[in-house]
Design an enzyme around this catalytic site. Structure first.
Site, short mmCIF file in Angstrom:
data_model
loop_
_atom_site.label_atom_id
_atom_site.label_comp_id
_atom_site.label_asym_id
_atom_site.label_seq_id
_atom_site.Cartn_x
_atom_site.Cartn_y
_atom_site.Cartn_z
N GLY A 266 0.81 -1.22 0.00
CA GLY A 266 0.00 0.00 0.00
C GLY A 266 0.85 1.27 0.00
N MET A 268 4.64 3.27 2.12
CA MET A 268 5.82 3.06 2.96
C MET A 268 6.19 4.36 3.66
SD MET A 268 8.13 1.09 4.10
CE MET A 268 9.31 1.71 5.29
N GLU A 269 6.46 4.21 4.96
CA GLU A 269 6.60 5.37 5.84
C GLU A 269 8.01 5.97 5.90
OE1 GLU A 269 6.05 2.15 6.94
OE2 GLU A 269 7.21 1.73 8.74
N ASN A 270 8.82 5.88 4.84
CA ASN A 270 10.18 6.44 4.87
C ASN A 270 10.18 7.83 5.50
OD1 ASN A 270 10.88 4.28 2.90
ND2 ASN A 270 9.58 5.52 1.59
N HIS A 302 -2.06 6.27 8.49
CA HIS A 302 -1.21 5.20 9.01
C HIS A 302 0.27 5.53 8.78
CE1 HIS A 302 -0.24 0.89 9.86
NE2 HIS A 302 0.75 1.14 9.02
N GLU A 303 0.60 5.89 7.55
CA GLU A 303 2.01 6.16 7.24
C GLU A 303 2.48 7.39 8.00
OE1 GLU A 303 3.28 3.70 5.91
OE2 GLU A 303 1.46 2.83 5.05
N HIS A 306 3.25 6.59 11.60
CA HIS A 306 4.51 5.86 11.77
C HIS A 306 5.66 6.80 12.14
CE1 HIS A 306 4.07 1.64 11.08
NE2 HIS A 306 3.65 1.72 9.84
N1 B3K Z 1 5.84 -0.61 6.67
C1 B3K Z 1 5.28 -0.78 5.35
C2 B3K Z 1 5.22 -2.19 4.92
C3 B3K Z 1 6.50 -2.74 4.42
C4 B3K Z 1 6.32 -4.10 3.82
C5 B3K Z 1 7.61 -4.73 3.45
N2 B3K Z 1 7.41 -6.00 2.78
C6 B3K Z 1 3.94 -0.15 5.23
C7 B3K Z 1 3.18 -0.01 6.48
O1 B3K Z 1 2.82 -0.95 7.15
O2 B3K Z 1 2.91 1.10 6.85
ZN ZN Z 2 2.53 0.26 8.91
#
Ligand code: B3K
Ligand code: ZN
Length: 881
Positions: A266, A268-270, A302-303, A306
């Site tokens: 979906g 990614m929270e970089n 959600h992101e 994080h």
């Molecule tokens: N932390 C990511 C998911 C990463 C999945 C790696 N295979 C997105 C999330 O949960 O916010």
């Molecule tokens: Zn997450």
């Protein structure tokens, strides 16, 4: 690729890293076929680890050109390289290690590490993708300060992005340019991101609680700028909510989101640079449904959340994944509950838990919320870690109440900010801050399986006491034959015949208290006695679904219909309806097999009629109440020897019977619920549309041609994607000329829209008509379909495997072998997506022996196929165990 039986990584073998990285500087010179990465790692021995052993860095899928230690170029005799690592036998206690490597983003179909999505360079490093970019200590407990210099030809990429703040940019010779980014917050490598390409930007800003102005930027492919408004709005609401509810303020000066079309999950929270699957950013009324808008809102939140739960406090090791995921899902669930309807959100979350997590927990892939072994960590981004993980946090929240929970969270942030923490750290901080002993809760994190709670109630008229005898058992799961008892909070209430509720007085209490109370079942068997119960009550048990368990009680159909009409707890009102409907459906399926008589569900119809007439109820809630349990849910309730054809038939029959009986009611509601004015994605309007489209589905299920005519008219006249797709889904499941006409019209309108066309694939994949598999096969030849794009795979092949129970489980095994073949083909391109698709086989033991044999044969073929990835190997081998 797997060459021999892979050795699992074990939690019990966790050791602190032998070396630390304080700073890392990266210079990335972008080229689709040969990107150069020069890294400088400022390293030292970890004072908290044994001072011995060589330096071993992770690294794979690239070419090594040069190694320098404190600026001295090392000869090949000074280091060793294999497929996954670089080893240097002797290093000083403190040093700078520099490597030069090259990789090929354009050829990277696994979409992990550095790759290209529709020409845009982007990265995905969680869980272990950074090691595909450069040599590094790629583990979450190694946290460093990152500087990134990106160099690219201007014609290749006009926008160059990485984490943190942009500290320099400029033009170089030969048409190239550069940008330098610095992230002042130490972070693990999995939060690194780099994006470069020709991107358009939509900008806004957010004023924080301490008065800082944060620049907000959403980057999209040019032409999509008009689809970013809702994601931006959701972002600002998330930032505000986290300040208000958790006291958490954003830390950098800029927050960026990039939408890309090829993405394994979906989003990614970089840190400071979230990368999103574009379907969870882009929305316009004519392209996105209400459900899409809701998903965008919750994933953006959600992101963003994080940033504190995941980034500022990260995980010590990947076994602690739930520490950031379960907690952050809990936070996004709360956000949605506050922004929309709490009751509806709870129903949706429990539905998700039951359809995805319960089968996982009850089958061969069962694992604890904190697993203790994995072969491939990417296989553990599961419903158990995320959804059950969130339920565990929710139970703690229920026990402590909002105020004490907040105190616990404050202490957690205070104690562990800037650290890589564990589940134990979390539980101690919440327990200390919230003043509650949570030691018993730890077992919830380490024990797999869904506990089963049995409740037997009895009313004694003479003593006016009501007794609830409760017991818990947890069935064995792979590797865990013996289970311990868990603390299970159970909220309950007792209803009188007139629907009022009795103030509850437990044994040992002097006077009655609240009408809804939580009792804690923390022994194998316990008796709860309530006093002053002067008339026989109907119990409402496990209100709000206060624990992720399967509860059964000595309740009758009359109790359920009573609770459907009267329970003050909306979740249990819905629950009673689902239990009642599923009892009828399952007994009808048995009757069908044995030639008995089906029940028409007239009582259920009468209640639907009353619900539709009740103007005090939220339309979305009514829609949930009147929707019959899904075929997959029924299959799980049956549990073994599932007859997919019978389930499909009786569910359709009951829906038609209700539709015949309530035709006028549905017809009137369909007109009444039309949402006037221009489209708005707000929850209330969305709820009216859901209910209206639920009524339409009943109208289409009746024998009157008018139902189908209404669907055709709605499809043609809709001014928004919600109504358009709802009508199309009904038409696509109907065997008649209307189907082809509508599908063709939709295709004509949307064939060049990368996101909308996936809806067209998915709708055809879930059609219950007999030719569906052939159609799915044909659609894989469609010009826009591609096995290398995960959204396409999920829309067409994934929907068929996971959301079309009738056709995936076709008696001739054709569905199984088709999916099996696709898993193998896909595995060569993208092991993560292949392994996920293979998850469709996880409940194979629930079906009859012929189907079991067919599914087992597919799993065996896969596990024995030469050269399969360890991702697919792990799922296939565990499924067979
Ligand atoms: N932390 C990511 C998911 C990463 C999945 C790696 N295979 C997105 C999330 O949960 O916010
Ligand atoms: Zn997450």
């Amino acid at each position: 690729m797997k060459t021999e039986e892979p050795r699992p990584v074990l939690l019990s073998e966790y050791r602190p890293p032998a070396f630390l990285v304080d700073k890392i500087s990266l210079e990335v010179s972008l080229d689709p076929d040969k990107t150069e990465v020069r890294s400088f790692l400022h390293m030292r021995r970890n004072p908290d680890a044994p001072r011995e052993g060589p330096l071993v860095l992770d690294g794979e899928h690239f070419e090594l050109k040069e190694v320098r230690l404190d600026d001295e170029r090392l000869g090949e005799n000074r280091y060793q390289v294999d497929d996954t690592s670089l080893t240097i036998a002797t290093v000083p206690d403190e040093f700078v290690l520099s490597t030069l490597t090259t990789c090929a983003p354009a050829a990277n179909t696994a979409l992990t590490g550095l790759y290209q999505s529709n020409g845009i360079f982007c990265t995905q490093c969680e869980a272990e993708g950074f090691r595909r970019i450069t040599y590094y200590l790629d583990r979450p407990d190694v946290m460093a300060e990152f500087r990134t210099r990106i160099v690219a030809d201007k014609s290749l990429a006009s926008v160059l992005l990485s984490n943190g703040n942009c500290v320099a940019e400029g033009t170089l010779e030969d048409g190239r340019h550069f940008a330098e980014w610095h992230d002042p917050f130490k972070k693990p490598a999995y939060l690194f991101a780099l994006v470069a390409g020709d991107l358009a930007v939509v900008e806004d800003s957010f004023h924080t609680m301490s008065g800082r102005d944060i620049a907000l930027r959403i980057f999209v492919e040019p032409g999509n700028e008009d689809r970013c408004a809702y994601a931006m709005d959701a972002l600002k609401r998330s930032m505000k909510w986290d300040e208000e509810v958790f006291g958490r303020e954003y830390d950098l000066d800029i927050f960026m989101i990039v939408a890309v079309s090829a993405f394994n999950m979906g989003a990614m929270e970089n840190k400071g640079l979230n990368v999103f699957n574009d379907k969870y950013v882009l929305a316009r009324p004519d392209t996105a449904t209400d459900a899409d808008y809701a998903a965008i809102e919750s994933i953006v939140a959600h992101e963003y959340f994080h940033n504190w739960t995941g980034n500022r406090i990260t995980c010590r090791d990947w076994f602690q994944l739930c520490l950031k995921e379960g907690l952050t899902v809990f936070r996004d669930q709360e956000f949605t509950s506050d922004q929309r309807s709490r009751a509806v959100k709870r129903i949706a979350d429990v539905r998700l838990l039951r359809t995805h997590q319960f089968p996982e927990d009850g089958g061969p892939l069962s694992h604890p919320v904190r697993p203790n072994a994995y072969i491939e960590i990417n296989n553990f981004y599961t419903a158990t870690v995320y959804e059950k993980g969130a339920e565990l946090v929710r139970m703690i929240h229920t026990l402590l109440g909002a105020e004490r929970f907040r105190k616990g969270m404050d202490l957690y942030f205070e104690r562990h900010d800037g650290e890589a923490a564990t589940v134990e750290d979390f539980l101690s901080a919440i327990g200390d801050g919230g003043d509650e002993d949570l030691s018993g809760f730890k077992n919830w994190y380490s024990q797999a399986g869904t506990p089963e709670v049995l409740v037997t109630t009895q009313w004694d008229q003479a003593s006016a006491t009501y007794t609830a005898k409760m017991s818990q058992i947890c069935p064995p799961t792979p590797g865990q034959p013996n289970k311990t008892t868990l603390p299970i909070p159970i909220e309950l209430g007792l209803l009188c015949a007139d629907g009022t509720e009795i103030p509850l007085q437990l044994d040992g209490e002097d006077s009655p208290g609240a009408t809804s109370r939580i009792v804690m079942l923390d022994q194998r068997e316990q008796v709860f006695r309530f006093h002053n119960v002067t008339q026989k009550p109907v119990p409402s048990l496990l209100r709000g679904f206060t624990a992720p368990v399967k509860l059964s009680a000595n309740q009758s159909e009359r109790d359920w219909t009573f609770l459907m009409a009267h329970d003050s707890d909306p979740f249990n009102r819905w629950e009673a309806g689902q239990k009642y409907a599923s009892t009828i459906l399952i007994s009808n399926a048995e009757a069908l097999q044995k030639g008995g008589k089906a029940r028409q569900g007239n009582v259920f119809s009468d209640i639907i009629e009353k619900l539709l007439a009740d103007e005090n109820l939220e339309p979305e809630f009514v829609a949930q109440m009147i929707t019959l349990p899904a075929e997959q849910t029924l299959a799980q309730t049956v549990g073994s020897n599932v007859d997919v054809e019978a389930i499909h038939a009786v569910r359709n029959d009951l829906r038609s019977a209700i539709a015949e009986r309530l035709w006028e009611t549905f017809r009137a509601a369909y007109d009444r619920l039309l949402v006037p004015g221009p489209y708005s994605p707000d929850a209330e309007s969305a709820g009216r549309r859901t209910l209206r489209n639920t009524c339409l589905s009943y109208l289409v299920a009746s024998s009157r041609p008018e139902g189908l005519r209404l669907a055709v008219e709605q499809f043609q006249a809709a001014d928004n994607m919600t109504d358009e797709i709802a009508a199309l889904a009904l038409l696509a499941d109907h065997d008649g000329p209307e189907r082809e006409t509508a599908l063709e019209a939709f295709h004509e309108r949307w064939k060049t829209d990368n996101i909308v066309i996936d809806k067209w694939f998915a709708i055809q994949a879930v059609s219950t008509l007999p030719g569906t598999l052939e159609n799915v096969k044909r659609l894989t030849e469609h010009p826009v379909f591609s096995l290398s794009n995960p959204n396409k795979v999920r829309a067409l092949i994934g929907s068929f495997a996971n959301a079309n129970q009738l056709r995936f489980h076709a008696a001739d095994g054709s569905g199984y072998s088709y999916i099996g073949d696709n898993v193998l083909e896909l595995d060569r391109l993208n092991p993560q997506v292949a392994a996920r698709l293979l998850g469709a086989f996880k409940s194979w033991r629930q079906f009859d022996s012929a189907r079991q044999d067919q599914m087992k044969a597919v799993l065996e073929k896969i596990v024995n196929a030469p050269g399969i990835s360890q991702d697919v190997y792990e799922i296939a081998s565990k499924s067979l165990s």
